[in-house]
Design a protein around this motif. Structure first.
Motif, mmCIF file in Angstrom:
data_model
loop_
_atom_site.group_PDB
_atom_site.id
_atom_site.type_symbol
_atom_site.label_atom_id
_atom_site.label_comp_id
_atom_site.label_asym_id
_atom_site.label_seq_id
_atom_site.Cartn_x
_atom_site.Cartn_y
_atom_site.Cartn_z
ATOM 1 N N THR A 38 -5.611 -20.982 -20.091
ATOM 2 C CA THR A 38 -5.901 -22.197 -19.204
ATOM 3 C C THR A 38 -6.061 -21.943 -17.857
ATOM 4 O OG1 THR A 38 -3.327 -22.212 -18.690
ATOM 5 C CG2 THR A 38 -3.845 -23.353 -20.717
ATOM 6 N N PRO A 39 -6.729 -22.638 -17.186
ATOM 7 C CA PRO A 39 -6.793 -22.113 -15.826
ATOM 8 C C PRO A 39 -5.905 -21.753 -14.924
ATOM 9 C CG PRO A 39 -7.816 -24.403 -16.379
ATOM 10 C CD PRO A 39 -7.000 -23.853 -17.630
ATOM 11 N N GLU A 40 -4.300 -22.327 -15.235
ATOM 12 C CA GLU A 40 -3.350 -21.661 -14.682
ATOM 13 C C GLU A 40 -3.163 -20.337 -14.906
ATOM 14 O OE1 GLU A 40 -0.463 -24.622 -15.392
ATOM 15 O OE2 GLU A 40 -1.068 -25.719 -13.719
ATOM 16 N N LYS A 41 -3.226 -19.903 -16.169
ATOM 17 C CA LYS A 41 -2.931 -18.472 -16.914
ATOM 18 C C LYS A 41 -4.057 -17.504 -16.198
ATOM 19 C CE LYS A 41 -0.669 -19.636 -21.082
ATOM 20 N NZ LYS A 41 -0.674 -19.795 -22.535
ATOM 21 N N LEU A 42 -5.140 -17.914 -15.902
ATOM 22 C CA LEU A 42 -6.207 -17.177 -15.512
ATOM 23 C C LEU A 42 -6.183 -16.812 -13.910
ATOM 24 C CD1 LEU A 42 -9.149 -18.335 -17.627
ATOM 25 C CD2 LEU A 42 -7.687 -16.504 -18.164
ATOM 26 N N LEU A 43 -5.212 -17.481 -13.275
ATOM 27 C CA LEU A 43 -5.342 -16.949 -11.878
ATOM 28 C C LEU A 43 -4.549 -15.836 -11.558
ATOM 29 C CD1 LEU A 43 -3.834 -20.558 -10.342
ATOM 30 C CD2 LEU A 43 -6.022 -19.319 -9.932
#
Length: 123
Positions: A38-43
């Motif tokens: 998810t975008p949050e995990k890729l931060l």
């Protein structure tokens, strides 16, 4: 002669077993883990704080030079400990003493070169 190569065969088998173990472990982890990006995990994660600013940080080269000099003298200590044990053996005293002073001479020349170039000035 077979005993000579037997030692190398054992080292080779242990190296192959180690590489195989790491490869199988990473492969099993890739197959068994869930993958839901998810975008949050890729931060980038920094102590629970959202990343702010650009990701590029300037680091002065002198820190790498100090690390390199540390590695050089860590290698020096790796060679000094076995030398100390061989130096006490019968018949090896003078030869190992001369060899170690040649080795220390090369290291001293490198340290003198770094000092003359101003690398060791902490500013």
């Amino acid at each position: 002669m077979p005993d000579y190569f037997h030692g190398y065969a054992v080292v080779g088998l242990v190296a192959v077993a180690g590489v195989l173990f790491v490869t199988v472990s990473f492969g099993a982890g890739r197959l068994l883990r869930p993958s839901v990006p998810t975008p949050e995990k890729l931060l980038a994660y920094e102590c629970g704080v959202d990343p702010v600013g650009e990701g590029w940080a300037h680091t002065q080269i002198r820190y790498y030079v100090y690390a390199f000099l540390y590695v050089i003298f860590a290698v020096d200590s790796v060679f000094l400990f076995p030398w100390a044990t061989v130096f006490s053996a019968e018949g090896y005293g003078a030869a190992t003493l001369v060899e170690m002073f040649v080795f220390l001479g090369f290291l001293s020349a490198g340290l003198l070169y770094a000092w003359r170039k101003g690398v060791l000035a902490w500013t």
